[in-house]
Design an enzyme around this catalytic site. Structure first.
Site, short mmCIF file in Angstrom:
data_model
loop_
_atom_site.label_atom_id
_atom_site.label_comp_id
_atom_site.label_asym_id
_atom_site.label_seq_id
_atom_site.Cartn_x
_atom_site.Cartn_y
_atom_site.Cartn_z
N HIS A 166 -0.95 -1.43 -0.27
CA HIS A 166 -0.69 -1.78 1.12
C HIS A 166 -1.93 -2.37 1.79
CE1 HIS A 166 -2.84 1.73 2.87
NE2 HIS A 166 -2.42 2.38 1.81
N CYS A 200 -2.75 6.32 -2.31
CA CYS A 200 -2.25 4.94 -2.37
C CYS A 200 -3.43 3.97 -2.40
CB CYS A 200 -1.35 4.67 -1.17
SG CYS A 200 0.25 5.50 -1.31
#
Length: 560
Positions: A455, A474
């Site tokens: 992301h 992440c």
């Protein structure tokens, strides 16, 4: 090496007969397995040699040489398919394939200091067979023993050299599935290749790192590189210090300096060499002798050799042929690598998980690009970070553009009695799209059980750090817009203008990626890059240490 046990004429003969009968009956009772389809280019009605093994000798050989059950199965299957014809001898002499394989086996033993594959009996019999030719073949027992020793050694070698010493990498947090290698077919090819060395069924990164290992072994035999004494003061251009003599010798051995220089002067070429070294080690590239640079320079050559070996072990777990179009994230390197048509085309800095919230190692398929994403907060973050703040003031959510959701309904945070919860809040907390969203403008989803995805992020400053382990697991990408265009390049409906128009709306938009793009998240602390340079990184999650204990544990324990 153990000597062959002497045969007691009657006793051993009876035992051998009984063993053969029992083995035959056992085989008859076993369920029939699907036959292995032989390579038609290797096996046909034609006989390739008149030398044939007595099939009953296999049982005695396995017993005398303590052959593992899995190796027995491979050896028996190999000879059954070739009607028990010899593989390593022609009519009158040893084949080139035998000599070439033995060279590979000995090179592996030398490169990896692995005595488990050494066989004094093979060396002795091989030398006699090579020098005496047809005279050796008249010694039928010795010829059969060497034939079977070589075949057994082949399956032992391939199991270790190509599959790896670690049989279950899951225990070491490596969740990329391995494809089973067909060593029967590899041996078929080897013995029929007219002496050509066999091609290792490993990826090219393994081969490149193996070449570096051999070079470092040669340096080790010469004494390695000198110890560098950290200077007492910070050195600048044109400063003199005796420690620089050893430093220049080391950088020359590494290949970071092109010419020998025995002076004690801090030259421009030394600064360039330091920057090259720092680049390959993932350090700040300032051309100075700071503490981190000095520490890495003083790692002994034995440390680097072991680091190379550990990562060669990991490379045995990677598919021999990886997809030509893919994304690869190397956690200790903090880099995303983009591959197109089998070649790396560009890279991007990434931020990965902290030690406490490690990024998992696995393979996925990037299937969705989400523009203006909601950030759904994980339970761990809610329990450890957000819930204590909500107990003090539910206005925390509005200040951070967050909302509480139950099913599809938005809930007033002031209506919830937050003080009654210590964990497992029965609501979803999410951050709405917008400039301050923790996922930025876009996220890239490859569905997995680890809740890991790529992301964007509004915190761009972290990409300038040399060590970038800051996330909850992440992976944050420094060039999300470029990555989005790359991932969607096969979809004519999407281009830069279309993406920008959606981003301006601040409304969530899901896009399906067709075809899905393979994503590998890996952990390598030593590798050869696309320029041929050997790179090293620190063991961010302590996985090198765990793998070292798995492979070298007995040797480590014996030295302690």
């Amino acid at each position: 090496m153990k000597k062959n046990w002497p045969y007691l004429a009657l006793g051993v003969g009876i035992v051998a007969i009984i063993a053969a009968v029992v083995y035959y009956q056992f085989q008859q009772k076993k369920p029939q397995q699907a036959a292995f389809a032989p390579d038609s280019s290797v096996y046909s009605t034609q006989n390739y040699t008149n030398l044939v093994l007595d099939s009953t000798i296999l049982i005695d050989f396995y017993r005398l040489h303590l052959v593992a059950d899995s190796i027995q199965k491979d050896v028996s299957e190999f000879y059954r398919r070739r009607n028990y014809q010899y593989a390593w001898f022609s009519e009158n002499t040893l084949t080139n394939a035998a000599l070439n394989f033995n060279q590979q086996r000995e090179a592996f033993i030398s490169d990896f200091a692995d005595s488990s594959l050494y066989s004094h009996q093979i060396d002795t019999l091989l030398l006699e067979a090579h020098t005496k030719g047809s005279q050796f073949l008249k010694r039928h027992q010795d010829a059969q023993t060497l034939e079977l020793l070589l075949t057994t050694a082949f399956f032992k070698y391939t199991d270790k050299a190509f599959t790896g010493s670690v049989k279950d990498p899951l225990d070491l947090e490596w969740f990329i599935p391995r494809k089973k290698k067909d060593y029967q077919a590899l041996l078929d090819t080897l013995v029929s290749a007219k002496g050509n060395p066999m091609r290792e069924p490993v990826n090219r990164y393994y081969v490149l790192l193996k070449n570096k290992l051999q070079y470092y072994r040669s340096l080790e035999k010469k004494g390695g590189w000198p110890t560098f004494n950290f200077p007492k003061k910070s050195l600048q251009a044109n400063d003199e210090d005796s420690s620089l003599i050893a430093l220049k010798q080391t950088l020359l051995m590494w290949g970071d300096m092109n010419e020998a220089d025995s002076s004690a002067l801090f030259t421009d070429s030394l600064a360039v060499g330091l920057k090259r070294f720092q680049h390959r080690l993932g350090l700040v590239e300032n051309g100075k002798i700071d503490a981190n640079t000095a520490r890495e320079l003083n790692r002994p050559i034995s440390f680097r050799i072991r680091q190379i070996m550990l990562n060669m072990e990991r490379l045995r777990w990677v598919p021999a042929e990886m997809e030509p179009n893919m994304l690869l994230i190397n956690i200790p390197e903090f880099k995303l690598h983009v591959f197109e048509n089998g070649k790396q085309t560009w890279m991007s800095n990434v931020v990965v998980g902290k030690e406490a919230t490690k990024t998992s190692i696995f393979r996925g398929n990037l299937s969705y690009v989400v523009l203006n994403p909601y950030w759904v907060v994980t339970n761990n973050i809610i329990n450890n970070e957000i819930l204590p703040k909500l107990k003090r003031n539910p206005g925390y959510l509005a200040r951070n553009n967050m909302e509480v959701v139950s099913g599809n309904k938005v809930v007033d945070p002031y209506s919830v009695k937050w003080s009654s919860y210590t964990k497992n809040v029965p609501f979803t907390i999410r951050q709405k799209p917008g400039p301050g969203n923790s996922l930025g403008k876009v996220k890239f989803l490859f569905p997995n059980s680890y809740s890991i995805y790529l992301h964007d992020t509004p915190s761009k400053s972290l990409f300038g750090e040399s060590t970038r382990a800051f996330s909850h697991g992440c992976i944050r990408v420094s060039t999300p817009e470029k990555l989005a265009l790359h991932v969607l390049k096969n979809d004519p409906a999407w281009n830069e203008e279309k993406l920008e128009s959606v981003w301006k709306t601040q409304k969530e938009k899901w896009i399906t990626v067709r075809p899905a793009l393979p994503v590998y998240i890996v952990y390598f602390t030593a590798w050869v890059d696309q320029t041929g340079q050997l790179n090293f990184r620190n063991d961010l999650y302590g996985l090198d240490k765990a793998l070292e204990q798995e492979i070298f544990g007995e040797r480590i324990a014996s030295k302690s």
